[in-house]
Design a protein around this motif. Structure first.
Motif, PDB file in Angstrom:
ATOM      1  N   GLY A   1     -52.238 -50.721  26.873  1.00  0.00           N
ATOM      2  CA  GLY A   1     -51.103 -49.918  26.441  1.00  0.00           C
ATOM      3  C   GLY A   1     -50.232 -49.431  27.578  1.00  0.00           C
ATOM      4  O   GLY A   1     -49.009 -49.445  27.484  1.00  0.00           O
ATOM      5  N   VAL A   2     -50.848 -48.997  28.676  1.00  0.00           N
ATOM      6  CA  VAL A   2     -50.089 -48.543  29.839  1.00  0.00           C
ATOM      7  C   VAL A   2     -49.303 -49.721  30.408  1.00  0.00           C
ATOM      8  O   VAL A   2     -49.801 -50.843  30.496  1.00  0.00           O
ATOM      9  N   ALA A   3     -48.062 -49.462  30.789  1.00  0.00           N
ATOM     10  CA  ALA A   3     -47.197 -50.530  31.301  1.00  0.00           C
ATOM     11  C   ALA A   3     -47.829 -51.223  32.508  1.00  0.00           C
ATOM     12  O   ALA A   3     -48.414 -50.567  33.372  1.00  0.00           O
ATOM     13  N   PRO A   4     -47.716 -52.551  32.593  1.00  0.00           N
ATOM     14  CA  PRO A   4     -48.365 -53.285  33.673  1.00  0.00           C
ATOM     15  C   PRO A   4     -47.799 -52.994  35.061  1.00  0.00           C
ATOM     16  O   PRO A   4     -48.445 -53.298  36.062  1.00  0.00           O
ATOM     17  N   ASP A   5     -46.596 -52.402  35.111  1.00  0.00           N
ATOM     18  CA  ASP A   5     -46.028 -52.034  36.413  1.00  0.00           C
ATOM     19  C   ASP A   5     -46.308 -50.573  36.759  1.00  0.00           C
ATOM     20  O   ASP A   5     -45.736 -50.046  37.714  1.00  0.00           O
ATOM     21  N   HIS A   6     -47.184 -49.927  36.005  1.00  0.00           N
ATOM     22  CA  HIS A   6     -47.601 -48.544  36.292  1.00  0.00           C
ATOM     23  C   HIS A   6     -49.078 -48.542  36.691  1.00  0.00           C
ATOM     24  O   HIS A   6     -49.919 -47.944  36.027  1.00  0.00           O
ATOM     25  N   GLN A   7     -49.384 -49.211  37.793  1.00  0.00           N
ATOM     26  CA  GLN A   7     -50.773 -49.363  38.216  1.00  0.00           C
ATOM     27  C   GLN A   7     -51.424 -48.039  38.604  1.00  0.00           C
ATOM     28  O   GLN A   7     -52.639 -47.872  38.454  1.00  0.00           O
ATOM     29  N   SER A   8     -50.646 -47.080  39.090  1.00  0.00           N
ATOM     30  CA  SER A   8     -51.238 -45.794  39.481  1.00  0.00           C
ATOM     31  C   SER A   8     -51.825 -45.072  38.282  1.00  0.00           C
ATOM     32  O   SER A   8     -52.844 -44.377  38.395  1.00  0.00           O
ATOM     33  N   ILE A   9     -51.210 -45.229  37.103  1.00  0.00           N
ATOM     34  CA  ILE A   9     -51.738 -44.600  35.894  1.00  0.00           C
ATOM     35  C   ILE A   9     -53.032 -45.292  35.469  1.00  0.00           C
ATOM     36  O   ILE A   9     -54.001 -44.644  35.049  1.00  0.00           O
ATOM     37  N   LYS A  10     -53.085 -46.611  35.625  1.00  0.00           N
ATOM     38  CA  LYS A  10     -54.274 -47.362  35.229  1.00  0.00           C
ATOM     39  C   LYS A  10     -55.477 -47.014  36.097  1.00  0.00           C
ATOM     40  O   LYS A  10     -56.621 -47.267  35.704  1.00  0.00           O
ATOM     41  N   ALA A  11     -55.233 -46.406  37.255  1.00  0.00           N
ATOM     42  CA  ALA A  11     -56.336 -46.061  38.156  1.00  0.00           C
ATOM     43  C   ALA A  11     -57.275 -45.025  37.558  1.00  0.00           C
ATOM     44  O   ALA A  11     -58.395 -44.834  38.055  1.00  0.00           O
ATOM     45  N   VAL A  12     -56.872 -44.359  36.473  1.00  0.00           N
ATOM     46  CA  VAL A  12     -57.751 -43.382  35.819  1.00  0.00           C
ATOM     47  C   VAL A  12     -59.022 -44.053  35.303  1.00  0.00           C
ATOM     48  O   VAL A  12     -60.038 -43.389  35.082  1.00  0.00           O
ATOM     49  N   SER A  13     -59.003 -45.374  35.136  1.00  0.00           N
ATOM     50  CA  SER A  13     -60.187 -46.082  34.656  1.00  0.00           C
ATOM     51  C   SER A  13     -61.363 -45.929  35.620  1.00  0.00           C
ATOM     52  O   SER A  13     -62.526 -46.066  35.218  1.00  0.00           O
ATOM     53  N   ARG A  14     -61.090 -45.604  36.893  1.00  0.00           N
ATOM     54  CA  ARG A  14     -62.192 -45.397  37.844  1.00  0.00           C
ATOM     55  C   ARG A  14     -63.038 -44.197  37.433  1.00  0.00           C
ATOM     56  O   ARG A  14     -64.252 -44.176  37.634  1.00  0.00           O
ATOM     57  N   ARG A  15     -62.373 -43.197  36.857  1.00  0.00           N
ATOM     58  CA  ARG A  15     -63.116 -42.024  36.374  1.00  0.00           C
ATOM     59  C   ARG A  15     -64.019 -42.425  35.207  1.00  0.00           C
ATOM     60  O   ARG A  15     -65.171 -41.992  35.123  1.00  0.00           O
ATOM     61  N   TYR A  16     -63.499 -43.255  34.316  1.00  0.00           N
ATOM     62  CA  TYR A  16     -64.301 -43.695  33.173  1.00  0.00           C
ATOM     63  C   TYR A  16     -65.461 -44.562  33.635  1.00  0.00           C
ATOM     64  O   TYR A  16     -66.552 -44.513  33.066  1.00  0.00           O
ATOM     65  N   GLU A  17     -65.225 -45.356  34.667  1.00  0.00           N
ATOM     66  CA  GLU A  17     -66.292 -46.196  35.197  1.00  0.00           C
ATOM     67  C   GLU A  17     -67.427 -45.348  35.735  1.00  0.00           C
ATOM     68  O   GLU A  17     -68.610 -45.678  35.551  1.00  0.00           O
ATOM     69  N   ALA A  18     -67.092 -44.228  36.385  1.00  0.00           N
ATOM     70  CA  ALA A  18     -68.127 -43.338  36.902  1.00  0.00           C
ATOM     71  C   ALA A  18     -68.987 -42.790  35.766  1.00  0.00           C
ATOM     72  O   ALA A  18     -70.215 -42.653  35.904  1.00  0.00           O
ATOM     73  N   VAL A  19     -68.377 -42.499  34.634  1.00  0.00           N
ATOM     74  CA  VAL A  19     -69.125 -42.037  33.463  1.00  0.00           C
ATOM     75  C   VAL A  19     -69.983 -43.177  32.905  1.00  0.00           C
ATOM     76  O   VAL A  19     -71.153 -42.990  32.565  1.00  0.00           O
ATOM     77  N   ALA A  20     -69.402 -44.372  32.846  1.00  0.00           N
ATOM     78  CA  ALA A  20     -70.088 -45.521  32.252  1.00  0.00           C
ATOM     79  C   ALA A  20     -71.337 -45.913  33.030  1.00  0.00           C
ATOM     80  O   ALA A  20     -72.290 -46.460  32.456  1.00  0.00           O
ATOM     81  N   LEU A  21     -71.362 -45.649  34.319  1.00  0.00           N
ATOM     82  CA  LEU A  21     -72.476 -46.073  35.155  1.00  0.00           C
ATOM     83  C   LEU A  21     -73.580 -45.029  35.251  1.00  0.00           C
ATOM     84  O   LEU A  21     -74.558 -45.226  35.973  1.00  0.00           O
ATOM     85  N   THR A  22     -73.459 -43.917  34.535  1.00  0.00           N
ATOM     86  CA  THR A  22     -74.530 -42.934  34.506  1.00  0.00           C
ATOM     87  C   THR A  22     -75.645 -43.397  33.575  1.00  0.00           C
ATOM     88  O   THR A  22     -75.448 -44.261  32.713  1.00  0.00           O
ATOM     89  N   ASP A  23     -76.827 -42.808  33.736  1.00  0.00           N
ATOM     90  CA  ASP A  23     -77.992 -43.243  32.969  1.00  0.00           C
ATOM     91  C   ASP A  23     -77.889 -42.900  31.489  1.00  0.00           C
ATOM     92  O   ASP A  23     -78.533 -43.545  30.661  1.00  0.00           O
ATOM     93  N   THR A  24     -77.075 -41.911  31.142  1.00  0.00           N
ATOM     94  CA  THR A  24     -77.028 -41.457  29.745  1.00  0.00           C
ATOM     95  C   THR A  24     -76.003 -42.192  28.891  1.00  0.00           C
ATOM     96  O   THR A  24     -75.963 -41.999  27.677  1.00  0.00           O
ATOM     97  N   VAL A  25     -75.162 -43.044  29.512  1.00  0.00           N
ATOM     98  CA  VAL A  25     -74.079 -43.706  28.781  1.00  0.00           C
ATOM     99  C   VAL A  25     -74.258 -45.222  28.836  1.00  0.00           C
ATOM    100  O   VAL A  25     -74.584 -45.774  29.889  1.00  0.00           O
ATOM    101  N   ARG A  26     -74.020 -45.871  27.689  1.00  0.00           N
ATOM    102  CA  ARG A  26     -74.078 -47.333  27.621  1.00  0.00           C
ATOM    103  C   ARG A  26     -72.834 -47.848  26.915  1.00  0.00           C
ATOM    104  O   ARG A  26     -72.381 -47.263  25.929  1.00  0.00           O
ATOM    105  N   PHE A  27     -72.251 -48.941  27.423  1.00  0.00           N
ATOM    106  CA  PHE A  27     -71.121 -49.610  26.780  1.00  0.00           C
ATOM    107  C   PHE A  27     -71.655 -50.756  25.933  1.00  0.00           C
ATOM    108  O   PHE A  27     -72.444 -51.580  26.400  1.00  0.00           O
ATOM    109  N   VAL A  28     -71.217 -50.806  24.670  1.00  0.00           N
ATOM    110  CA  VAL A  28     -71.596 -51.881  23.756  1.00  0.00           C
ATOM    111  C   VAL A  28     -70.305 -52.530  23.272  1.00  0.00           C
ATOM    112  O   VAL A  28     -69.659 -52.069  22.338  1.00  0.00           O
TER     113      VAL A  28
END
Length: 432
Positions: A46-73
């Motif tokens: 959804g975020v515009a492809p020329d707005h890469q700085s906004i897409k960088a928020v996914s790093r925060r989600y990745e930190a959550v995803a890699l914890t022991d209590t969270v699993r991606f299905v």
């Protein structure tokens, strides 16, 4: 152990997972389920492809995803592969964080003609969403009309108007890049039912239009309000209005003209076999600053119409739905005991990515209040048994990391990645 399933891996989903971690500590197991094999939802598609700085928020989600209590299905479709009642039987809480990925219909005669598309479809096309990869809109030497006065309308206009060089460092997908780098619209008109002082466009995004290589931006000075209205506006609105006043000043014409046309509302779409023109009614503002029709009609050429007038949450079987608001029927995020919704699925399509963070904490607190103790359900062990029994092929976060690596490796020169746009290709890459 408390077991929570979150349906949707976009910002609302990951912020809610983070909130549940803080609410329940180590005594929680969270499964984030998505119908696509790739996470991050709106940030990815959804975020515009020329707005890469906004897409960088996914790093925060990745930190959550890699914890022991969270699993991606990933690659698990709720309502087809597994039902909501089944999930409620397995988890203490099921949270719908599916967003609002469907276009709100334009709702005028002729809106089903070829060449009339919604912004979710158009944005999904250039962002590589599998649902819209085959859209292939006709752009070159066309009169494009964009209906709406929000940032999505600006995104659509900007991506259409940019040169190949301006798109090089974006992650616009190859099938769209190949069309956009060769195509040049004849004109781009952005329509709004109200006036310049009522736009929902933010100054940063609006200002980007004025810096495009091949496009000039034009506003009719007659549409602008007197400067006396500025004092009553919010700071962001004042800045946006100041930019529109700049666009109303004489400037050199470039090869693509982007024109704002205010105080118009769509009445019908016309054309033989596909869209050719749009009939509009002129509007004015009443005492409450709402638009009302004047009875005056105007017609403008339109070879492509992109409707940016809002979104709806798709219904899910066995979940109460509010047809009027286009979201799940809920009271402060509660749908029924054990079933919740968050983000756009709860409140409708409003706010920014960050608006979903307090939403997540609201739902985590609601779960704690409704269920002081865990019910001893099976959680992910029960889901895994269903997946195995039905022969379903899911994608884990580790699999996603392989997809991520493959997309980065196949990027064109200067681009951050080249996304897979077919689910089968995503799954294959996830298998390494």
């Amino acid at each position: 152990m408390r077991h929570i399933a979150i349906i949707g891996s976009g910002p609302a989903g990951y912020y809610t997972a983070e909130a549940c971690q803080k609410q329940f500590g180590e005594d929680v197991a969270i499964d984030i389920i998505d119908r696509l094999p790739v996470p991050f939802g709106l940030v990815r598609t959804g975020v515009a492809p020329d707005h890469q700085s906004i897409k960088a928020v996914s790093r925060r989600y990745e930190a959550v995803a890699l914890t022991d209590t969270v699993r991606f299905v990933g690659n698990l479709v709720i309502g087809r592969d597994v039902s909501i009642p089944e999930l409620q039987g397995l988890y203490d809480a099921v949270i719908l964080a599916t967003g609002a990925p469907s276009d709100r219909p334009l709702g005028v005669p002729g809106d089903d003609l070829p060449g009339v598309i919604g912004s979710a479809a158009f944005v999904g096309w250039y962002n590589g969403h599998p649902d819209h990869a085959d859209l292939a809109p006709r752009i070159d030497e066309r009169d494009v009309v964009i209906i709406g006065n929000g940032n999505v309308a600006l995104d659509c206009a900007r991506i259409l108007a940019k040169t190949a060089r301006e798109l090089e460092e974006s992650d616009v997908v190859a099938h769209a890049y190949d069309i956009l780098k060769k195509a040049q619209p004849r004109s781009i008109t952005i329509l709004g039912r109200r006036g310049p002082a009522q736009i929902a466009m933010t100054p940063k995004e609006l200002g980007e239009l004025g810096r495009l290589e091949r496009a000039s931006v034009h506003v009719d000075p007659a549409d602008l309000p007197p400067t006396s209205v500025d004092e009553a506006l919010e700071p962001g609105q004042r800045k946006s209005l100041a930019l529109l006043r700049q666009f109303a000043e004489p400037s050199p014409e470039k090869v693509v003209a982007i024109r704002f046309d205010f105080f118009v509302v769509s009445e019908r779409v016309e054309g033989e076999g596909r869209v050719e023109r749009l009939v509009l009614e002129r509007t004015r503002l009443d005492a409450q600053q709402q638009s009302i029709g004047t009875g005056e009609r105007v017609t403008m050429p339109a070879d492509l119409i992109i409707s940016c007038i809002g979104y709806r949450t798709p219904p899910i079987p066995d979940v109460p739905y509010d047809e009027v608001r286009g979201r799940f029927a809920n009271e402060e995020g509660r749908i029924r005991p054990g079933l919740y919704c968050v983000g756009w699925a709860r409140r409708g399509p409003s706010g920014t990515i960050g608006t979903n963070k307090p939403d997540g904490f609201l739902i985590a607190e609601a779960i704690a209040a409704d269920q002081p103790a865990a019910a001893g359900k099976q959680g992910r062990a029960g889901l895994d048994a269903l997946i195995a029994e039905r022969g379903l092929e899911i994608v884990t976060f580790r699999d996603w990391q392989k997809i991520d690596e493959a997309e980065i490796a196949q990027a064109r020169l200067g681009a951050p990645r080249e996304k897979f746009v077919r689910i089968a290709d995503m799954v294959k890459a996830g298998r390494g």
